[in-house]
Design an enzyme around this catalytic site. Structure first.
Site, PDB file in Angstrom:
ATOM      1  N   LYS A 191     -10.527 -13.071  52.827  1.00 52.37           N
ATOM      2  CA  LYS A 191     -11.925 -13.499  52.958  1.00 52.37           C
ATOM      3  C   LYS A 191     -12.761 -12.210  52.925  1.00 52.37           C
ATOM      4  O   LYS A 191     -13.503 -11.884  53.867  1.00 52.37           O
ATOM      5  CB  LYS A 191     -12.100 -14.293  54.271  1.00 52.37           C
ATOM      6  CG  LYS A 191     -13.455 -14.942  54.454  1.00 52.37           C
ATOM      7  CD  LYS A 191     -13.702 -16.130  53.525  1.00 52.37           C
ATOM      8  CE  LYS A 191     -15.126 -16.639  53.679  1.00 52.37           C
ATOM      9  NZ  LYS A 191     -15.458 -17.677  52.669  1.00 52.37           N
ATOM     10  N   ASP A 223     -11.069 -19.863  50.972  1.00 55.02           N
ATOM     11  CA  ASP A 223     -11.662 -21.191  50.763  1.00 55.02           C
ATOM     12  C   ASP A 223     -11.396 -21.666  49.337  1.00 55.02           C
ATOM     13  O   ASP A 223     -10.992 -22.804  49.095  1.00 55.02           O
ATOM     14  CB  ASP A 223     -13.164 -21.205  51.110  1.00 55.02           C
ATOM     15  CG  ASP A 223     -13.955 -20.058  50.507  1.00 55.02           C
ATOM     16  OD1 ASP A 223     -13.351 -19.119  49.933  1.00 55.02           O
ATOM     17  OD2 ASP A 223     -15.205 -20.078  50.610  1.00 55.02           O
TER      18      ASP A 223
END
Ligand code: IPM
Ligand code: MG
Length: 359
Positions: A191, A223
């Site tokens: 991330k 994600d």
């Protein structure tokens, strides 16, 4: 060969599935003329009950004295309200740390005969063969400080995500080494648009990649990876990621290939390697004889391969499992409701029969 194995059945469905896996190991040992020496120890809620410790000293000693450890599952609603360090899960985390097993390998492979068990359309799940390489001793699971403090109603809890360059480098090397023997693709999940840990992670993986010019490295935010994993799972080869992201994505991969009950894992890189199914203790079905033992049985194949270099024996277990599934045998997690299914021990028995028939 003498195979000295510590077996930690643990909680919930742990005892049922490890029992089948140990019987499979016995069948392999007799077919290939090895001597199996199994020592059983308590861990998790079972450790708390026996010794008031989720990782009793005797258990740890037994694991360190063995050549490999097979673990069922830990976690029990009976201990949901005890303080953090006394939870069953804390025993497993301590065991991983004491053994030094920093690399958790979680293969997620779609068996051709189980394409219909996936929630995805068969053409989307077909050919999926992912090796998840999850960092196991760092990140949010172990980072300090961690605490819950303050007055009731105003409390604050802190967990710390921390990674050092050497920690990232050693897990990245495991992923690249594995990729060499596969389709030569590493997807590193992070991330990096938000977290410092992830930016360091990315930098180090890029650096390590220079030593593996034949392997292609690409990066993905976690994600987006969760989305691509559902949309095009067959695109992944080796998926490299930190502890928490790996925990989440590996359950997702289990769901994709039809059942979390099928996933095996090996935790390596330390003094003694640890093998466990990816699923948890599943208290809702514990004791009913309906759990899927194949994740644990396939973990024993990983055990024979990684800890003993017994490739033929490992492959024999894997082809027995594939043949049993191909023949239409299913546990409850693999059938639509109302359809007939095999019990845990019946499924284990089918695998042993296939092994004995040398399928
Ligand atoms: C796993 C489990 C464990 C983890 C729990 C039981 C501590 O979910 O092996 O994936 O989070 O690592
Ligand atoms: Mg998990």
């Amino acid at each position: 060969m003498l195979l000295k194995i510590a077996v930690l059945a643990g909680d919930g469905i742990g005892p049922e599935v490890t029992d089948q896996a140990v019987q499979v190991l016995e069948t392999v040992a007799s077919r290939f003329q090895h001597q199996l020496q199994v020592s059983k120890y308590a861990v998790g809620g079972a450790g708390l009950q026996a010794e008031n410790d989720p990782l009793p000293a005797q258990t740890l000693q037994g694991c360190l004295a063995a050549q490999a450890v097979l673990l069922g599952a830990v976690g029990s609603p009976a201990f949901d309200h005890v303080p953090g360090p006394l939870r069953p899960e804390a025993g497993l985390l301590r065991l991983r740390r004491e053994l030094g097993v920093f690399a958790n390998l979680r293969p997620a492979v779609c068996f051709p005969s189980l394409e219909d068990c996936s929630p995805l359309r068969p053409e989307n799940i077909r050919g999926t063969d992912i090796m998840i390489v999850r960092e196991l001793l760092g990140g949010l699971y172990f980072g300090q400080p961690r605490s819950t403090q303050g007055e009731a109603g105003q409390r604050e809890a802190v967990d710390t995500m921390r990674y050092s360059e050497p920690e990232i480098e050693r897990i990245a090397r495991v992923a690249f080494e594995l990729a060499r023997g596969r389709r030569r693709k590493v997807t590193s999940i992070d991330k990096a648009n938000v977290l410092d840990c992830s930016r360091l992670w990315r930098e180090v993986t890029v650096r390590v990649a220079k030593d593996y010019p034949e392997v292609q490295l690409n990066h993905m935010y976690v994600d987006s990876a969760a989305m691509i994993l559902v949309a095009r799972p067959a695109d992944f080869d080796v998926l490299l990621t930190e502890n928490m992201f790996g925990d989440i994505l590996s359950d997702q991969a289990g769901g994709l290939i039809g059942s979390l009950g099928l996933l095996a894992s090996a935790s390596v890189g330390g003094r003694v390697a640890l093998y466990e199914p990816v699923h948890g203790s599943a208290p809702d079905i514990a004791g009913k004889g309906i759990a899927n033992p194949l994740g644990t049985i396939l973990s024993t194949a990983m055990l024979l391969r990684h800890s003993f270099h017994l490739e033929k024996e490992a492959a024999a277990i894997e082809s027995a499992v594939a043949a049993v599934l191909q023949a239409g045998n299913r546990t409850r997690d693999l059938v639509a409701s109302g359809q007939p299914f095999l019990s845990t021990s019946e499924m284990g028995g089918k695998v042993r029969e296939a092994l004995a028939r040398k399928i």
